[in-house]
Design an enzyme around this catalytic site. Structure first.
Site, PDB file in Angstrom:
ATOM      1  N   CYS A 164       0.863  -1.208  -0.069  1.00  8.81           N
ATOM      2  CA  CYS A 164       0.014  -0.091   0.096  1.00  8.81           C
ATOM      3  C   CYS A 164       0.906   1.047  -0.010  1.00  8.81           C
ATOM      4  O   CYS A 164       0.689   2.190   0.688  1.00  8.81           O
ATOM      5  CB  CYS A 164      -1.213   0.057   1.127  1.00  8.81           C
ATOM      6  SG  CYS A 164      -1.787  -1.620   1.625  1.00  8.81           S
ATOM      7  N   ALA A 165       1.844   1.344  -1.105  1.00  8.75           N
ATOM      8  CA  ALA A 165       2.848   2.322  -0.935  1.00  8.75           C
ATOM      9  C   ALA A 165       2.653   3.785  -1.334  1.00  8.75           C
ATOM     10  O   ALA A 165       3.121   4.748  -0.928  1.00  8.75           O
ATOM     11  CB  ALA A 165       3.964   1.679  -1.797  1.00  8.75           C
ATOM     12  N   ALA A 166       1.558   4.020  -2.219  1.00 11.28           N
ATOM     13  CA  ALA A 166       1.497   5.200  -2.457  1.00 11.28           C
ATOM     14  C   ALA A 166       0.942   6.326  -1.347  1.00 11.28           C
ATOM     15  O   ALA A 166       0.357   5.904  -0.524  1.00 11.28           O
ATOM     16  CB  ALA A 166       0.193   5.035  -3.720  1.00 11.28           C
TER      17      ALA A 166
ATOM     18  N   GLY B 265       6.050   8.288   0.112  1.00  8.35           N
ATOM     19  CA  GLY B 265       6.908   8.785   1.112  1.00  8.35           C
ATOM     20  C   GLY B 265       7.702   7.962   1.915  1.00  8.35           C
ATOM     21  O   GLY B 265       8.961   7.999   2.077  1.00  8.35           O
TER      22      GLY B 265
ATOM     23  N   ASP C  63       0.865  -1.435  -4.737  1.00 10.11           N
ATOM     24  CA  ASP C  63      -0.249  -0.408  -4.656  1.00 10.11           C
ATOM     25  C   ASP C  63      -1.440  -0.894  -5.461  1.00 10.11           C
ATOM     26  O   ASP C  63      -1.013  -1.201  -6.622  1.00 10.11           O
ATOM     27  CB  ASP C  63       0.144   0.847  -4.825  1.00 10.11           C
ATOM     28  CG  ASP C  63      -1.033   1.902  -3.935  1.00 10.11           C
ATOM     29  OD1 ASP C  63      -0.817   2.151  -2.734  1.00 10.11           O
ATOM     30  OD2 ASP C  63      -2.067   2.198  -4.681  1.00 10.11           O
TER      31      ASP C  63
ATOM     32  N   CYS D 225      -3.337   5.460   9.687  1.00  9.13           N
ATOM     33  CA  CYS D 225      -3.384   6.768  10.013  1.00  9.13           C
ATOM     34  C   CYS D 225      -4.901   7.112  10.711  1.00  9.13           C
ATOM     35  O   CYS D 225      -5.541   7.879  10.393  1.00  9.13           O
ATOM     36  CB  CYS D 225      -3.482   7.630   8.966  1.00  9.13           C
ATOM     37  SG  CYS D 225      -4.158   7.338   7.408  1.00  9.13           S
TER      38      CYS D 225
END
Length: 473
Positions: A302-304, A307, A324, A421
């Site tokens: 889930c890289a996008a 950062g 992603d 998050c």
């Protein structure tokens, strides 16, 4: 004796093939106008009216279920806004999202029913946001200019021209009766806190001691925080570079620098050369927690937008795969890698599947899983209005599938960092605890739940970290 007449069954005229029924005239209240949200009025390109129109268009889209960044792109196209106007449209739209509960409550007090169409209600909310500044803050525009320009927007647009008098009356009434209207409106928690009621209730339940501070932090303007690329410079040298350019900045983390005043990345010294990247101070904790070493095989799931991917590669020479599900968002990962002079293997697949995996286990896995994003609402104020009460459970179910799938890809003694998050325990601590039990995973030291804060020393979003090690036996 009374003779009864037989009941006659009359066939409708429409049933006759040779004589179709005449069309029925609809009553005026049945007539639905054909809306034209993409209509482009003849407004001055540098006017507040054009900016209000663009912001109202974007806000209406969000209330219809669109994310604000995508809604703004549509609004920019509709208005054909120049770059300077785009900045103002974005500013008004974000202000309105942060104050939407208050504005909609005020609107409800001053109108007998919700203004139609939705863009009319959004125009009024945008205008109210500009003339109703909380805590005595200076309005960004002269209040009567806002009223005048809002009426101009309504007058110039076919979807709202019928209500130009109402727009004028509502806004002027607010200016006349501001104190009494605000007193009544702020009795409602949704108006006081600018969150849906279910969100307020969830914050109270999860954090009974500090829910108010959490909600307030989510309403604050976020800082522009940079991550200094320690491969190319030092934090001290970079702060000096900023100072030489007349930009004040403060170090708020090992590699985190907060600018005193936000500005576009094109104006940030050394940005194009890869000396720094935009990244929240809390998000910058992820890569160091994995303790990567040169030569390791690493997966960033889930890289996008990339950062954390780039931060990992700034810390060590790695064989890194960035995964992603969204190919377009994965392109942003590639752009960030290119700017920083880094390289990784990019794969557009869903993290809960294994069709993309070559069978070789990873030394480290970063799993920044999908969540409600409730911890980053100061940066994305539309999230609170887009989410629904049941979303946390649904997303936690998906995240559990992702974590279970990735665990098989981790080598014995390897480490997996679980990140969200989110502020909601079912997506964070409860998820981490259940995962540890399912896999008999060893839980290592990590920050756990970080609540959003904006002090002089600490300034970061709300994130959750849990670090696991895979037992060798």
């Amino acid at each position: 004796m009374t003779n009864k007449r037989p009941t006659l069954s009359i066939k409708p005229a429409a049933a006759k093939a040779d004589k179709p029924a005449a069309p029925r005239m609809r009553a005026s209240f049945e007539v639905k106008p054909v809306l034209q949200p993409g209509y482009r009025p003849d407004l001055k390109p540098d006017s507040l009216a054009l900016c209000l129109l663009g912001a109202a268009n974007a806000v209406a889209q969000v209330r219809g279920g669109a994310a604000l960044p995508q809604a703004l792109l549509t609004a920019f196209g509709v208005t054909a806004a120049a770059p300077q106007a785009r900045g103002a449209i974005q500013d008004i739209a974000y202000r309105t999202m942060r104050q939407l509960g208050r504005s909609e409550t005020l609107l409800g007090l001053m109108t007998s029913k919700a203004p139609e169409p939705p863009m009319l209600a959004s125009l009024l909310c945008c205008a109210l946001t500009l003339i109703d500044t909380p805590d005595g803050a200076e309005p960004p525009y002269e209040v009567f200019t806002v009223v005048d320009q809002a009426v101009t927007v309504a007058s110039s647009h076919p979807d709202m021209a019928h209500a130009k008098g109402m727009v004028n009356a509502v806004l002027r009434r607010f200016l006349r009766e501001r104190e009494e209207l605000l007193k009544t409106a702020l009795m409602q928690p949704v108006a006081q806190w600018n969150y849906p009621q279910w969100w307020i209730d969830a914050a109270k339940a999860a954090y009974p001691a500090n829910w108010q501070a959490i909600l307030a932090a989510g309403n604050a303007q976020p800082p522009l925080t940079l991550r200094v690329n320690v491969r190319k410079t030092t934090v001290e040298a970079y702060i000096q570079l900023l100072a030489d350019a007349g930009m004040a900045a403060t170090q708020i983390g090992p590699s985190a620098v907060r600018l005193e005043k936000a500005l576009g990345v094109a104006l940030i010294p050394g940005f194009d050369e890869g000396l720094a990247s935009v990244q929240d101070a809390g998000a910058q904790l992820a890569a160091p927690l994995l303790d990567v070493q040169d030569g390791m095989r690493v997966l960033d799931a889930c890289a996008a937008p990339g950062g954390k991917t780039c931060h990992l590669l700034e810390l060590a020479q790695l064989e890194l795969t960035a995964l992603d599900s969204d190919p377009m968002r994965l392109e942003r990962v590639g752009e960030n890698l290119e700017r920083l002079g880094l390289s990784a293997t990019l794969k557009a697949f869903e993290a809960q599947t294994s069709v993309w995996w070559d069978g070789q286990q990873f030394d480290r896995i970063l799993a920044d899983v999908p969540c409600t994003a409730s911890g980053i609402v100061r940066r994305h104020p539309d999230i609170r209005w887009l989410r629904r009460k049941g979303d946390a459970l649904q997303l936690a179910t998906l995240s559990a599938k992702i974590l279970d799938n990735l665990w098989q890809m981790l080598r014995p003694n390897g480490k997996l960092l679980f990140v969200t998050c989110s502020l909601w325990p079912q997506e964070s601590e409860a998820q981490a605890a259940a995962f540890a039990v399912r896999h008999n995973a060893t839980r290592l030291a990590a920050p756990g739940q970080l609540l959003p804060t904006g002090t002089a020393v600490q300034d970061h979003d709300g994130l959750f970290y849990a670090l696991f090690q895979k037992n060798a036996t």
